[in-house]
Scaffold this motif. Structure first.
Motif: not given
Length: 680
Positions: A107-113, A117-119
């Motif tokens: 609920d806290f973390l989400e992927p992003f650029d 680089g890509r996280v």
């Protein structure tokens, strides 16, 4: 002191080693060459815009340090997570930290650029990042491999990796082990195999030579079939060494145990069979028993001895078979053959050693019993030397079977190999090789007229003389000859005077030096001799358990003594019998020369003819005159197995008196009264 094994400790190693005013030496910088470490990719698509803002804020910085972009993305991930939870559950929930039940990292973390680089994150909240593999060389860290997201293998870049040596060939990932065993490709293995092969070829060549010379007297007397058996045993023992080279298998482990065990029995049983036959022949009072000493019976006895060892080996192999085992240490690796059941293995190993020790003792006993046989049959000292040699070698090798040698396996191999090779060479030389030398030297000396001997302190001919009568004593024969004791290993030749006192019944042997003459007197009836020992132009005299080799310069001189000695021994023995008092307090009966002649002729097995005996002079012999039966050899009064040359008797036919072959002319013959005038 602490040691960093993660990229954290070495990611800036290149900067620190070459920073101005650093404390590191050139050796330290050199040792860093070839270091490889992994590190996340720090520059993504958004790095350019990030760098512009960063450089504008910090114009003196020429680059972003390690972890800079990673920390930037970490803050972005944290901010994005707070905004995500606040949007889902409300800002008050975040400020009051009163999250709904079941709230988790998902609920806290989400992927992003991000900047780097890509996280993306895994289920545990760890970042899944693209990685680079960096290589430090001469102070620079270059990316040499990449590991993209989702990849399973490294991808090489255009920059090749350089290891410490400067080569791009990957070194071993662990220190090289010392190979603590011998292989056929190693120098030690090649040398051992070559030497061992040459020894086997030498044994085979010597055996083939003995086969060619099997009809030679010296080879016949030493029992050619048993010489072959000894050679087979020696070859088997040497063949075991080949099985010690290289990586063993279960088959080779057990085969080497069988070969080594049986080869010793094959060799020792042959030696025992030969010595046993000589003992029985020379110590036998009933000749009919000699039928049990045929080669077939003796070989059967050898087979029984070997069969016992084979039975021990069979049970041993079935209950505790040997298997190869790796012996590894921090610095070396070796192999050994061992059984999984160490107790049974030790028991049968001990049984085998005890059995071989008993066999060795039996061979030594037989050598002792045959010590008085004549030289062409006697091998006692060579058997004794061989058994002593095997025993001493066993003292060295046996502990290696019980004491662990893991820490010095290579050294143990060379010790064991050298001892076995030495023992085989010594045993074969003493039991077989020396016999092959006799016909070989005989062929070489066939064209020579004499044999040169080197004496102590004089030339080979100083002071020697042929047989001659002593002035004023026609019954005494003497000569000066080189003599040595035959049954001592390191005895040398020394000049002696040999004197035959025919009238007194003694044989004298005295040592000649520059100032004195000392020696011994032997009763003629107690002296035996061998007319044809192995040493050329020699006569072997035996008295008081000592053998004396007398060297002559010519064969004619040797034959003079051969013809004189048997007759005088015979007369001395018979005279002692006839002159012995028959009873206490009764005078001894007088005996005339004719009576002695009659008694002597009956002792020699002839009818009452005119018995003429040679005066003690060079070429003396025995003959029988007058008509009578055909010629017959006079039976020697000697130990069994000797054949005194030149001793014979002949009877004339209708045309007149006969003459023994090789005897002197009739002018040299005289009646027995010429020899024993005091008995007339």
């Amino acid at each position: 002191m602490p040691c960093f094994i993660s990229p954290d400790g070495i990611s800036d190693l290149d900067d620190n080693l070459y920073a101005p005013g650093n404390k590191y030496s050139s050796t330290d910088r050199d040792n860093a060459n070839g270091v490889l470490f992994s590190f996340p990719v720090e520059r993504g698509p958004k790095f350019s815009s990030f760098w512009d803002k960063y450089h504008a804020k910090f114009p003196n910085q020429t680059e972003v340090g390690h972890y800079g972009t990673l920390f930037a993305d970490c803050y972005l991930a944290l901010a994005r997570g707070i905004l995500k939870v606040a949007g889902a559950q409300g800002a008050d929930v975040v400020t009051k930290r009163s999250y709904a039940a079941g709230t988790s990292l998902k609920d806290f973390l989400e992927p992003f650029d991000g900047v780097s680089g890509r996280v993306e994150f895994d289920s545990s909240g760890d970042r899944i990042a693209e990685m680079n593999m960096y290589n430090i060389y001469n102070g620079k860290a270059n990316a040499v491999y990449t590991f993209p997201l989702g990849a399973t293998t490294l991808t090489a870049t255009s920059t090749p990796v350089k290891f410490y040596s400067g080569s791009s060939t990957p070194p071993s990932d662990r220190p090289a082990y010392l190979i603590a065993y011998v292989t056929y490709t190693s120098v030690g293995g090649i040398v051992v195999a070559a030497v061992n092969g040459l020894l086997i070829l030498l044994v085979i060549a010597t055996t083939l030579y003995l086969f060619r010379e099997r009809n030679h007297a010296s080879v016949k007397q030493m029992s050619w079939p048993f010489l072959v058996q000894i050679s087979v045993g020696v070859v088997m023992t040497l063949g075991t060494i080949f099985l010690w080279i290289g990586v063993p298998t279960k088959f080779t482990c057990n085969l080497q145990s069988w070969l080594f065990g049986l080869s010793l029995e094959i060799t020792l049983s042959a030696v025992a069979a030969k010595a046993f036959r000589i003992w029985k022949v020379f110590d036998n009072k009933a000749l009919l028993r000699l039928r049990n000493l045929s080669n077939a019976r003796l070989f059967a006895g050898c087979g029984a001895i070997v069969g016992v060892q084979a039975l021990i080996q069979l049970i041993w192999t079935l209950l505790a078979p040997l298997e190869p085992q790796i012996v590894a240490s921090p610095s070396s690796i070796a192999y050994k053959c061992a059984s999984k059941d160490a107790t049974i293995d030790t028991v049968f190993r001990t049984i085998s050693i005890v059995y071989n020790t008993l066999l060795l003792a039996a061979v030594l006993f037989l050598a002792y019993k045959t010590r008085r046989a004549f030289s062409q049959y006697r091998e006692s000292k060579f058997i004794a030397y061989t058994t002593q040699n095997i025993f001493l070698c066993g003292i060295i090798v046996t502990p290696l079977l019980y004491v662990p040698t893991d820490s010095w396996a290579l050294g143990a191999f060379y010790v064991r190999t050298c001892i076995i090779m030495y023992s085989c060479v010594f045993s074969f030389g003493a039991l077989v090789g020396r016999i092959a030398l006799v016909p070989f030297l005989a062929h070489r000396k066939a064209a020579e007229t004499g044999v040169r001997m080197v004496f102590e302190g004089m030339s080979s001919t100083d002071g020697t003389s042929s047989a001659e009568q002593m002035v004023g004593k026609p019954t005494t024969l003497q000569g000066k000859y080189p003599v040595k004791i035959a049954n001592k290993l390191f005895e040398t030749w020394k000049l002696h005077r040999l004197t035959l006192f025919a009238l007194e019944g003694f044989l004298g042997l005295s040592r000649l030096t520059t100032s004195t003459e000392q020696g011994k007197l032997f009763k003629l009836r107690a002296v035996t001799f061998d007319p044809d020992p192995a040493t050329p132009l020699c006569l072997e005299l035996r008295a008081d358990s000592t053998s004396y080799l007398v060297q002559f310069s010519t064969d004619e001189d040797k034959q003079t003594w051969i013809r004189a000695l048997p007759l005088q021994r015979l007369l001395a023995r018979r005279r002692a019998i006839l002159l012995a008092p028959p009873a206490r307090c009764h005078p001894a009966p007088a005996i005339t020369a004719s009576q002695l002649m009659s008694q002597t002729s009956r002792l020699l097995g002839h009818t009452e003819h005119e018995m003429t005996l040679s005066a003690i002079a060079p070429g003396a012999a025995v003959g029988v005159g007058g008509g009578g039966p055909a010629s017959a050899a006079v039976p020697p009064v000697m130990s069994p197995g000797t054949t005194p040359a030149g001793m014979g008797a002949s009877a004339g036919g209708p045309n007149g008196p006969g003459q023994a072959t090789g005897h002197p002319s009739a002018g040299q013959w005289g009646k027995i009264g010429d020899i024993v005038p005091s008995l007339k």
